[in-house]
Design an enzyme around this catalytic site. Structure first.
Site, PDB file in Angstrom:
ATOM      1  N   ARG A  44     -72.082  33.796  24.663  1.00  0.00           N
ATOM      2  CA  ARG A  44     -72.069  34.527  24.218  1.00  0.00           C
ATOM      3  C   ARG A  44     -73.007  34.729  22.924  1.00  0.00           C
ATOM      4  O   ARG A  44     -73.944  35.847  22.845  1.00  0.00           O
ATOM      5  CB  ARG A  44     -70.542  35.431  23.189  1.00  0.00           C
ATOM      6  CG  ARG A  44     -70.255  35.834  23.041  1.00  0.00           C
ATOM      7  CD  ARG A  44     -68.873  36.712  22.429  1.00  0.00           C
ATOM      8  NE  ARG A  44     -67.965  36.510  23.241  1.00  0.00           N
ATOM      9  CZ  ARG A  44     -67.646  37.850  23.804  1.00  0.00           C
ATOM     10  NH1 ARG A  44     -68.152  38.861  24.264  1.00  0.00           N
ATOM     11  NH2 ARG A  44     -66.888  37.556  25.100  1.00  0.00           N
ATOM     12  N   TYR A  53     -67.098  27.387  33.851  1.00  0.00           N
ATOM     13  CA  TYR A  53     -68.173  27.717  34.569  1.00  0.00           C
ATOM     14  C   TYR A  53     -69.497  27.117  33.449  1.00  0.00           C
ATOM     15  O   TYR A  53     -68.688  27.237  32.334  1.00  0.00           O
ATOM     16  CB  TYR A  53     -68.686  28.212  35.282  1.00  0.00           C
ATOM     17  CG  TYR A  53     -67.991  29.602  33.613  1.00  0.00           C
ATOM     18  CD1 TYR A  53     -68.511  30.213  32.858  1.00  0.00           C
ATOM     19  CD2 TYR A  53     -66.852  30.866  34.164  1.00  0.00           C
ATOM     20  CE1 TYR A  53     -68.390  31.295  31.235  1.00  0.00           C
ATOM     21  CE2 TYR A  53     -66.884  31.279  32.673  1.00  0.00           C
ATOM     22  CZ  TYR A  53     -67.763  31.698  32.173  1.00  0.00           C
ATOM     23  OH  TYR A  53     -67.202  33.030  31.141  1.00  0.00           O
ATOM     24  N   ASP A  70     -64.273  47.786  23.346  1.00  0.00           N
ATOM     25  CA  ASP A  70     -63.602  47.669  23.049  1.00  0.00           C
ATOM     26  C   ASP A  70     -62.376  49.022  22.382  1.00  0.00           C
ATOM     27  O   ASP A  70     -61.786  48.856  22.343  1.00  0.00           O
ATOM     28  CB  ASP A  70     -63.390  46.350  22.408  1.00  0.00           C
ATOM     29  CG  ASP A  70     -63.563  45.558  23.047  1.00  0.00           C
ATOM     30  OD1 ASP A  70     -63.301  44.993  24.767  1.00  0.00           O
ATOM     31  OD2 ASP A  70     -63.129  43.786  23.223  1.00  0.00           O
TER      32      ASP A  70
END
Length: 392
Positions: free
Chosen positions: A106, A209, A287
């Protein structure tokens, strides 16, 4: 509508806010981003950029930068939790060869977006804590330091606890889903390939991952439980609690969990999609408008879609800002509601208990053998949606 003389304030320097700032600035608008933190940064979390989100990054000319600092996903592998035996492999290279999926830190995505926005002329103001927002033809943002700002348009990209959302909607009560999630990043000593590994157990699952150059692994561990947990990404927990909760996970999952030395825990809450995404000259995206559970990896991708469509709607409008914002909500809301519902329904598939788990896993395995293309393509309506094409 020409955006050249438009003065826009965006609240929040996250994925959606920065992408919107860049898209709007490249269309000529004067854009200021307000960020309450002392730096534009994100810590310790990975995310998946799926093709629908990637189409926006490609349109913003950021695909190559993303590819350089992330892992291109080759497959999704479902495994049983006990020894990590493979149940189903969804080969993306073979059955979705025209699409690209990426695993990205991120912080790297935020850096790419922030650098591009600043290079384009976006003003990013740090340490700007928003107290409240008033929607008007000329909206006003009130800051904690007593200052005020606004412009021709204010965009609330300020996340779950959005001040802009509170200005446009009645405050709704989210409810605890009965699930919590831990996030951690560990070294990739196991040499996991560029695949999403999903370890499925009774009432819980673990996703792993690789990130960056493959030297790190992102972990997301979800567990069903009655005990309420606080909502928020950065609430620290004892790694021993995570290992205790997943003590029956063996194989690679056990090895990955044994490496965790720092972990965050948060409760998963369902928030309603906002009824009103705009009033006057205030709009919501990401969001702030539609929080979603993480089970389809669509939070960041939907925010990227919102950013592009909002900029596109403003540019296409001939009737001014209110008409453009109405068109934006009309283009986005039904799709977002459908994706949020899909994410809410998806977790149970990984949490089956005996005696249902064994036959369900056999059905999955058979589906992968008999109709792999269909298994890979079951969510094409999400991943092949491209908002950068006209009419989407």
């Amino acid at each position: 509508m020409t955006l050249t003389d438009l003065n826009i304030t965006i609240i929040g320097a996250g994925i959606g806010g920065l992408a919107a700032a860049l898209a709007l600035r490249r269309r000529g608008a004067q854009v200021t981003v307000l960020e309450q933190a002392e730096a534009v940064s994100e810590v310790g979390a990975g995310l998946q950029i799926t093709p629908n989100g990637l189409s926006v990054l490609r349109a913003l000319d950021l695909h190559d930068e993303l590819a350089w600092c992330s892992q291109r996903a080759k497959a999704v592998v479902l495994r049983s939790h006990g020894q990590g035996r493979e149940v189903l492999r969804l080969d993306l290279d073979q059955y979705a060869a025209d699409l690209r999926y990426y695993f990205v830190h991120r912080a790297d995505l935020i850096r790419i977006l922030a650098n591009a926005a600043r290079d384009a002329g976006v003003q990013v103001r740090l340490l700007q804590k928003v107290q409240r927002v008033e929607w008007n033809p000329k909206p006003v943002v009130y800051l904690a330091n007593g200052a005020q700002c606004g412009g021709d348009l204010v965009i609330g990209a300020d996340g779950l606890h959005s001040k802009a959302r509170k200005a446009l909607n009645q405050v709704g009560q989210p409810f605890f889903t009965g699930q919590v999630a831990w996030r951690a990043i560990v070294p990739n000593h196991a040499k996991l390939p560029a695949e999403a590994q999903v370890f499925m157990g009774p009432g819980q699952h673990l996703v792993a991952y690789p990130l960056r150059d493959g030297s790190l692994v992102n972990l997301v561990a979800v567990q069903e439980r009655r005990a309420w947990a606080e909502e928020g990404w950065h609430i620290k927990d004892d790694p021993a609690n995570l290992r205790r909760a997943f003590s029956k996970f063996g194989g690679q999952a056990h090895g990955l969990l044994s490496q965790v030395d720092e972990v965050a825990l948060w409760g998963l809450f369902r928030h309603p999609v906002a009824s009103h995404w705009h009033m006057g000259a205030v709009a919501l995206l990401g969001d702030a408008a539609h929080p979603t559970l993480p089970f389809m990896a669509q939070g960041g991708n939907l925010a990227l879609e919102d950013a592009w469509v909002l900029a596109d709607a403003l540019e296409d409008s001939s009737g001014g800002i209110p008409e453009a914002l109405a068109a934006y909500q009309l283009r986005r809301r039904d799709r977002v509601v459908k994706v949020v519902r899909a994410a809410s329904r998806n977790a149970w598939k990984y949490h089956l208990r005996a005696p249902l788990s064994w036959p369900a896993h056999q059905i999955l395995k058979l589906g992968g053998q008999v109709a792999p293309q269909r298994m890979v393509g079951q969510f094409d309506w999400i991943y092949r949606h491209d908002v950068t094409k006209s009419g989407e």
